[in-house]
Design an enzyme around this catalytic site. Structure first.
Site, PDB file in Angstrom:
ATOM      1  N   THR A   1      41.589  46.578  43.514  1.00 13.75           N
ATOM      2  CA  THR A   1      42.036  47.747  43.050  1.00 13.75           C
ATOM      3  C   THR A   1      40.499  47.450  41.858  1.00 13.75           C
ATOM      4  O   THR A   1      40.036  46.562  42.516  1.00 13.75           O
ATOM      5  CB  THR A   1      42.757  46.846  41.902  1.00 13.75           C
ATOM      6  OG1 THR A   1      42.785  45.484  40.908  1.00 13.75           O
ATOM      7  CG2 THR A   1      44.231  46.739  42.798  1.00 13.75           C
TER       8      THR A   1
ATOM      9  N   ASN B   1      52.939  46.697  34.350  1.00 13.76           N
ATOM     10  CA  ASN B   1      51.235  46.714  35.227  1.00 13.76           C
ATOM     11  C   ASN B   1      50.281  46.604  35.070  1.00 13.76           C
ATOM     12  O   ASN B   1      48.985  46.242  35.347  1.00 13.76           O
ATOM     13  CB  ASN B   1      51.948  47.675  36.247  1.00 13.76           C
ATOM     14  CG  ASN B   1      50.300  47.976  37.385  1.00 13.76           C
ATOM     15  OD1 ASN B   1      50.090  46.522  37.940  1.00 13.76           O
ATOM     16  ND2 ASN B   1      49.701  49.007  37.172  1.00 13.76           N
TER      17      ASN B   1
ATOM     18  N   LYS C   1      48.996  35.243  32.967  1.00 17.37           N
ATOM     19  CA  LYS C   1      50.188  36.090  34.057  1.00 17.37           C
ATOM     20  C   LYS C   1      51.172  34.556  34.441  1.00 17.37           C
ATOM     21  O   LYS C   1      51.799  34.617  34.528  1.00 17.37           O
ATOM     22  CB  LYS C   1      49.433  35.812  35.259  1.00 17.37           C
ATOM     23  CG  LYS C   1      48.373  37.000  35.294  1.00 17.37           C
ATOM     24  CD  LYS C   1      48.615  37.915  35.086  1.00 17.37           C
ATOM     25  CE  LYS C   1      48.375  39.437  35.225  1.00 17.37           C
ATOM     26  NZ  LYS C   1      48.999  40.446  35.530  1.00 17.37           N
TER      27      LYS C   1
ATOM     28  N   TYR D   1      42.959  34.360  32.050  1.00 18.80           N
ATOM     29  CA  TYR D   1      44.037  35.613  33.047  1.00 18.80           C
ATOM     30  C   TYR D   1      44.545  35.083  33.543  1.00 18.80           C
ATOM     31  O   TYR D   1      46.366  34.997  33.304  1.00 18.80           O
ATOM     32  CB  TYR D   1      43.404  36.265  34.450  1.00 18.80           C
ATOM     33  CG  TYR D   1      43.457  37.278  35.034  1.00 18.80           C
ATOM     34  CD1 TYR D   1      44.066  38.332  34.342  1.00 18.80           C
ATOM     35  CD2 TYR D   1      44.004  36.559  36.094  1.00 18.80           C
ATOM     36  CE1 TYR D   1      44.132  39.137  35.728  1.00 18.80           C
ATOM     37  CE2 TYR D   1      44.537  37.612  37.708  1.00 18.80           C
ATOM     38  CZ  TYR D   1      45.181  38.853  36.743  1.00 18.80           C
ATOM     39  OH  TYR D   1      45.425  39.738  37.578  1.00 18.80           O
TER      40      TYR D   1
END
Length: 296
Positions: free
Chosen positions: A201, A96, A171, A167
């Protein structure tokens, strides 16, 4: 059922490593796995992970915390070994840990690229590799293995995202890594899947600012805990799928459908440049249009 027959929770008897567990999704996963009866080894680069482990223990669960860079080779080995030495086994790895350094590509620095690739992509590979080696040795010794890996991709990795080239690339790499690992590890009794979650988050607070307020129903669609039920299922012995990526947000879960071979144009000789304009136009016309890049 396997030897991990559930007696006090969906993951009773299992031992799970959760990386990036100091806050956000990782903290929610830690609490859910513990609630479902798993013993958890929690990792983060921040000492906040120790408070999460204490939270698990205060609720009656078993947890140890490791403050370390999970992208470091020896740190990844240590986390796996700690799980085995502390609890006697390892059943589930939840990858994670992640960071973002948003910038348009034309302005992105080498450091911003390297950091995101290191934490997100290498930070998945390192614990995955050490955990899989332990499971391979168990399988070769004739022991039953019902291991699970749950990776964390992103909608940005599946569709792309303007201003997040580093990013999105990391991913997307995680999604591809999931597919390869699922095939390679199947012989050892390891199932490998990934999620592409949407939740509030510390990394996404700005993105979901407009969704901070709970609706009239009282259901907070952006609560990270909404994601953790799927992660716990994928990390349990009940899971029976591998090599898949699931999108999840609030109360909605779907199966992401990745790249596929489209309808081809074929001839028995090489293509010349002057031929290809019409050929490409025909291929594009026959194909399903791609989903738009986030922010486009």
């Amino acid at each position: 059922m396997t030897e991990h027959t559930r007696t006090a929770g969906f993951c009773a008897g299992r031992v799970a490593i959760i990386t990036g567990a100091g806050q956000g999704l990782g903290r929610a996963h830690a609490l859910e796995f513990a609630r479902q009866g798993a013993k958890v080894v929690l990792n983060d680069m921040s000492a906040s992970v120790e408070a999460v482990a204490a939270e698990v223990r205060a609720a009656g669960g078993e947890a140890v915390a490791v403050v370390a860079d999970i992208a470091d080779w020896e740190a990844g080995r240590h986390v796996v070994e700690l799980a085995v030495h502390t609890f006697g086994r390892l059943d589930t790895l939840v990858n994670n840990a992640g960071v973002n350094r948003d910038r348009m590509l034309v302005n992105m620095s080498e450091a911003e690229w390297d950091l995101v690739m290191a934490v997100n992509l290498k930070g998945h590979f390192v614990p995955l590799r050490h955990a899989a080696a332990w499971w391979r040795d168990r399988a070769k010794a004739g022991e039953p293995v019902a291991a699970r890996i749950v990776n964390t991709s992103s909608g940005a990795g599946l569709l792309g995202s303007v201003g997040q080239g580093n990013y999105a690339a990391s991913k997307a790499g995680i999604a591809a890594l999931t597919q390869v690992a699922a095939v390679e590890f199947a012989r050892y009794g390891v199932l490998v899947n990934a999620i592409a979650p949407s939740a509030r988050t510390p990394m996404t607070e700005a993105v979901f600012a407009e969704k901070m307020t709970k609706p009239a129903t009282g259901f907070d669609a952006m609560d990270p805990a909404n994601v953790s039920g799927l992660v716990a299922w994928l990390g349990s012995d009940a899971a029976n799928v591998t090599g898949r990526v699931f999108e999840i947000a609030g109360g909605e879960v779907s199966l992401a459908d990745g790249w596929r071979h489209g309808p081809p144009a074929v001839q028995d000789r090489r293509w010349e440049p002057e031929q290809l304009g019409a050929v490409v136009a025909d291929l594009v016309a026959k194909a399903e249009p791609p989903a738009p890049v986030y922010g486009a």
